[in-house]
Design an enzyme around this catalytic site. Structure first.
Site, mmCIF file in Angstrom:
data_model
loop_
_atom_site.group_PDB
_atom_site.id
_atom_site.type_symbol
_atom_site.label_atom_id
_atom_site.label_comp_id
_atom_site.label_asym_id
_atom_site.label_seq_id
_atom_site.Cartn_x
_atom_site.Cartn_y
_atom_site.Cartn_z
ATOM 1 N N TYR A 91 0.848 -1.043 0.129
ATOM 2 C CA TYR A 91 0.076 0.010 -0.040
ATOM 3 C C TYR A 91 0.905 1.368 0.230
ATOM 4 C CZ TYR A 91 -4.215 2.811 0.577
ATOM 5 O OH TYR A 91 -5.332 3.473 0.386
ATOM 6 N N LYS A 164 -6.453 -1.244 -1.135
ATOM 7 C CA LYS A 164 -6.987 -1.065 -0.158
ATOM 8 C C LYS A 164 -7.543 -2.596 0.430
ATOM 9 C CE LYS A 164 -8.188 2.555 2.444
ATOM 10 N NZ LYS A 164 -7.335 3.809 2.559
ATOM 11 N N ASP A 259 -11.286 8.624 3.398
ATOM 12 C CA ASP A 259 -10.682 10.127 3.470
ATOM 13 C C ASP A 259 -11.313 11.156 4.375
ATOM 14 O OD1 ASP A 259 -8.765 9.468 0.976
ATOM 15 O OD2 ASP A 259 -10.900 9.038 0.258
#
Length: 541
Positions: A91, A164, A259
């Site tokens: 990631y 993710k 986010d």
């Protein structure tokens, strides 16, 4: 029966050299593999040795993706045994390199669904094709307008959804056969991509307005219809679209925006952990956000909700927050305030020298925050003077320079610790090694969203929750913030990534319990912990 070559090409069922002699006979694999039958751990050891021969992080990531594309069990067993080492490769930050070079490096679609803004009529069939009969419980979708810290990367941002989901599985144990990565190709405003002959996405500027939101609505409706127990995770949308989409669906379906909410939850958990160490109350704190974009305002919203949960009125809680952006302290008469900023902007009349509060230093001196969090991507903006100033009026200042990568962080943890004479409680956005200070090893908690979103989503899925509520989010933050060791000098405000699987379960159980308590579970659940444990997938043949 599935033909032998298809078996070896299907990462969900392929075992490679671990197929037994009996399986090779039964499945028609005789002669298609070397003679030796390997145990899974032998495969893991061999693959890790190959991994170690790779030089750059990009090369290492591409190698790991080859394993993922070939054999999911092997990939996740390997990942689970090397979580700390692999996280920055699988990631952030290495994934940014593969996103920027996705079209040039493209080999295969990795099971993702590619939705074209110009073809809403294909949404249902695309999702069906990509699911391929699997029972999808978790869907991560991005339109890739606001990728990490690198901006708009069009269809190439599909990698962020794939990455993710890998973290969801290694952290919480979601079965990879029940997840789906989706990218919405709505065009791109990245001129480099528009001029690149190798770019694999739509070559037009981003579609906005009604056409865009109608497409999103059709997508949500089809996804809900096809996958009735779905948890929908939005990732790296642009600032305005991100909040509009979340607000449109959060009261209708189980949905989450990493986010906006993820950073807020993990910072709240870190603050709760810090307050557990200092013995102070959240409602007595003054919070300053340096950076008032999507992440900064997501954190403010989360901490505000927690203050209300702890007994303050909405208006009382708002008085505890101050926003600083590039123009300095934000005031309520600023015409450029976003809808998220407006409720938290300071009253100009409260400051005699309001016109002089045009930088962070001046704002800190005027407000005296006890908590300072940076999401500004302005390096070295938490200066020695600011840290010493805060240490002068609060016993244990909470200072989180969480912008990443390292070169964009507002301060180095080591400097903050030194400038505060060891008093600051610190969280960072990147991993930091233990810091030796006056004979003690100080551990620095990383405010990494991966600490929270896997357990949060897994708990909601285990409970088959109809929604993801503020109370479930608060339960997640409290469960993570409660893990700190208050007896140890230099204890971290957040648990380490090395214990990711353990505390992801703790978070999942807390979230699932809250969902059941709120009556949101679709099916009766007598034992929440059993429901969480029963859902967990282990990488084994």
């Amino acid at each position: 029966m599935t033909d032998p070559v298809s078996i070896l090409n299907d990462p969900f069922i392929n075992k490679g050299t671990a197929f037994t002699e009996a399986e090779r006979e039964e499945l028609g694999l005789n002669g298609l593999l070397p003679a030796k039958v390997q145990a899974l751990q032998e495969q893991v050891d061999q693959t890790y040795a190959q991994f170690q021969s790779k030089v750059s992080n990009l090369e290492k990531r591409l190698f790991l993706m080859e394993i993922f594309n070939t054999n999911h069990v092997l990939f996740y067993k390997l990942f689970s045994q090397h979580v700390v080492e692999f996280m920055p490769i699988v990631y952030d930050p290495t994934i940014a390199d593969t996103i920027e070079n996705y079209s040039e490096l493209f080999v295969e679609p990795q099971g993702a669904a590619f939705l074209d803004i110009n073809h809403p009529e294909n949404i249902q069939s695309t999702l069906k094709n990509a699911a391929n009969g699997r029972d999808i419980k978790l869907l991560v979708v991005s339109d890739a307008e606001g990728i990490l810290g690198i901006g708009d990367w069009g269809v190439q941002g599909v990698d962020i959804a794939v990455g993710k989901l890998m973290v969801y599985t290694v952290a919480a144990g979601i079965d990879p056969s029940t997840v789906l990565a989706v990218v919405i190709d709505a065009g791109t405003n990245n001129e480099k991509l528009l001029k690149d002959p190798m770019y694999l996405g739509n070559k037009f500027n981003r579609v906005r307005g009604d056409k865009y939101y109608d497409f999103i609505d059709k997508f949500v409706n089809h996804a809900e219809s096809l996958f009735p127990n779905l948890y929908l995770h939005w990732e790296d949308f642009g600032r305005s679209n991100a909040s509009n989409i979340l607000n449109s669906y959060k009261d209708k379906i189980a949905t989450f925006n990493d986010d906006i909410q993820g950073t807020g939850i993990v910072v709240l958990a870190g603050v709760l952990g810090a307050l557990k160490i200092s013995g102070q109350k959240l409602t007595d704190q003054t919070y300053m956000s340096f950076g008032a974009g999507t992440a900064g305002m997501g954190i403010v919203k989360q901490l505000h909700e927690e203050m209300v949960e702890q007994g303050l009125s909405d208006e009382e809680a708002k008085k505890h927050f101050f926003l600083v952006d590039k123009q300095g302290l934000l005031f309520d008469d600023d015409p450029d305030l976003t809808p998220e900023q407006k409720p938290f902007a300071a009253k100009r009349s409260d400051f005699k020298n309001a016109n002089q509060l045009t930088n962070l230093q001046a704002a800190v001196e005027a407000v005296h925050p006890t908590i300072l969090v940076g999401t500004s991507t302005h390096p070295n903006s938490f200066t020695e003077e600011i840290v010493k100033d805060m240490s002068g009026y609060t016993e244990r200042p909470i200072i989180f320079p969480i912008s990443n990568p390292t070169k964009l962080a507002e301060a180095k943890a080591e400097d903050v610790l030194k400038w505060s004479n060891g008093k600051a409680l610190i969280g960072t956005g990147v991993p930091v090694d233990d810091i030796e200070y006056e004979g003690n090893a100080y551990q620095i908690g990383q405010a990494n969203n991966a600490l929270i979103y896997p357990g949060l989503g897994f708990g909601a899925i285990a409970a088959q929750s109809k929604l993801l509520t503020p109370e479930m989010i608060s339960a997640a933050a409290h469960s993570l913030g409660g893990i700190v060791d208050t007896t140890k000098v230099g204890a971290a405000v957040l648990p380490p990534v090395s214990k990711l699987a353990d505390f992801s379960r703790t978070v999942a159980v807390a979230v699932a319990k809250k969902a059941v308590e709120q009556g949101l579970n679709r099916q009766p659940i007598d034992d929440v912990e059993k429901a969480v444990d029963d859902l967990k997938w282990d990488p084994k043949y």
